[in-house]
Design a protein around this motif. Structure first.
Motif, PDB file in Angstrom:
ATOM      1  N   ASN A   1     -13.289  -4.441 -13.233  1.00 25.93           N
ATOM      2  CA  ASN A   1     -13.447  -4.826 -11.826  1.00 25.93           C
ATOM      3  C   ASN A   1     -12.135  -5.286 -11.198  1.00 25.93           C
ATOM      4  OD1 ASN A   1     -13.160  -7.163 -13.258  1.00 25.93           O
ATOM      5  ND2 ASN A   1     -14.840  -8.244 -12.250  1.00 25.93           N
ATOM      6  N   ALA A   2     -11.013  -4.905 -11.782  1.00 26.97           N
ATOM      7  CA  ALA A   2      -9.699  -5.308 -11.282  1.00 26.97           C
ATOM      8  C   ALA A   2      -9.273  -4.441 -10.103  1.00 26.97           C
ATOM      9  CB  ALA A   2      -8.667  -5.201 -12.406  1.00 26.97           C
ATOM     10  N   THR A   3      -8.198  -4.852  -9.467  1.00 24.09           N
ATOM     11  CA  THR A   3      -7.554  -4.037  -8.436  1.00 24.09           C
ATOM     12  C   THR A   3      -6.347  -3.373  -9.078  1.00 24.09           C
ATOM     13  OG1 THR A   3      -8.247  -5.511  -6.654  1.00 24.09           O
ATOM     14  CG2 THR A   3      -6.377  -4.060  -6.203  1.00 24.09           C
ATOM     15  N   TYR A   4      -6.295  -2.061  -9.012  1.00 22.12           N
ATOM     16  CA  TYR A   4      -5.206  -1.284  -9.589  1.00 22.12           C
ATOM     17  C   TYR A   4      -4.375  -0.700  -8.451  1.00 22.12           C
ATOM     18  CZ  TYR A   4      -7.817  -1.637 -13.917  1.00 22.12           C
ATOM     19  OH  TYR A   4      -8.476  -2.122 -15.018  1.00 22.12           O
ATOM     20  N   VAL A   5      -3.064  -0.750  -8.610  1.00 20.37           N
ATOM     21  CA  VAL A   5      -2.159  -0.235  -7.580  1.00 20.37           C
ATOM     22  C   VAL A   5      -1.360   0.912  -8.183  1.00 20.37           C
ATOM     23  CG1 VAL A   5      -0.285  -0.780  -5.986  1.00 20.37           C
ATOM     24  CG2 VAL A   5      -2.019  -2.520  -6.520  1.00 20.37           C
ATOM     25  N   ASP A   6      -1.511   2.089  -7.598  1.00 20.85           N
ATOM     26  CA  ASP A   6      -0.783   3.279  -8.029  1.00 20.85           C
ATOM     27  C   ASP A   6       0.425   3.418  -7.106  1.00 20.85           C
ATOM     28  OD1 ASP A   6       0.028   5.709  -9.034  1.00 20.85           O
ATOM     29  OD2 ASP A   6      -1.912   6.697  -8.784  1.00 20.85           O
ATOM     30  N   LEU A   7       1.536   2.759  -7.477  1.00 15.91           N
ATOM     31  CA  LEU A   7       2.717   2.703  -6.609  1.00 15.91           C
ATOM     32  C   LEU A   7       3.353   4.056  -6.361  1.00 15.91           C
ATOM     33  CD1 LEU A   7       4.494  -0.521  -7.901  1.00 15.91           C
ATOM     34  CD2 LEU A   7       3.220  -0.210  -5.775  1.00 15.91           C
ATOM     35  N   PHE A   8       3.360   4.887  -7.372  1.00 14.82           N
ATOM     36  CA  PHE A   8       3.949   6.215  -7.248  1.00 14.82           C
ATOM     37  C   PHE A   8       2.823   7.234  -7.364  1.00 14.82           C
ATOM     38  CE2 PHE A   8       7.092   3.316  -8.983  1.00 14.82           C
ATOM     39  CZ  PHE A   8       8.100   3.442  -8.035  1.00 14.82           C
ATOM     40  N   GLY A   9       1.946   7.214  -6.372  1.00 14.97           N
ATOM     41  CA  GLY A   9       0.690   7.953  -6.408  1.00 14.97           C
ATOM     42  C   GLY A   9       0.815   9.446  -6.613  1.00 14.97           C
TER      43      GLY A   9
END
Length: 104
Positions: free
Chosen positions: A32-40
């Motif tokens: 249930n975390a927030t994931y950030v795909d910086l280099f999507g």
């Protein structure tokens, strides 16, 4: 939802080569975390996260406007097909030949 294992359009630096390791590492993080795909890029890792953890929040950086390219994929493929036809007269030793063998 369809599962993708590679991008429908090629993308420089595509991360599909380590998707197996990514899936394994993902198991050690909360669902249930927030994931950030910086280099999507193509969004493959974001897609993988949502397939693995449907309740996760994924923030996807689409700086290169990849979604717009996907919407134009049919036009792009038509253009590539037309270029292949035009350049076929140049022969297999043409500079264009190796570029035009790419399937998008």
């Amino acid at each position: 939802m369809k599962k993708y294992y590679r991008s429908p359009l090629p993308f420089q630096g595509q991360k599909r080569n380590f998707s197996k390791e990514f899936k394994q590492a993902l198991k050690s993080f909360p669902s249930n975390a927030t994931y950030v795909d910086l280099f999507g890029g193509s969004g493959l890792l974001s897609h993988t996260i949502k397939q693995h953890y449907t309740d996760a929040k994924v923030v996807f950086n689409d700086y290169d406007n990849y979604t717009k390219r996907l919407k134009n994929m049919e036009k792009t493929n038509k253009l590539i097909s037309d270029l292949r036809d035009i350049c076929s007269a140049e022969g297999k030793k043409s500079k264009f030949h190796s570029l035009l063998r790419i399937k998008f």
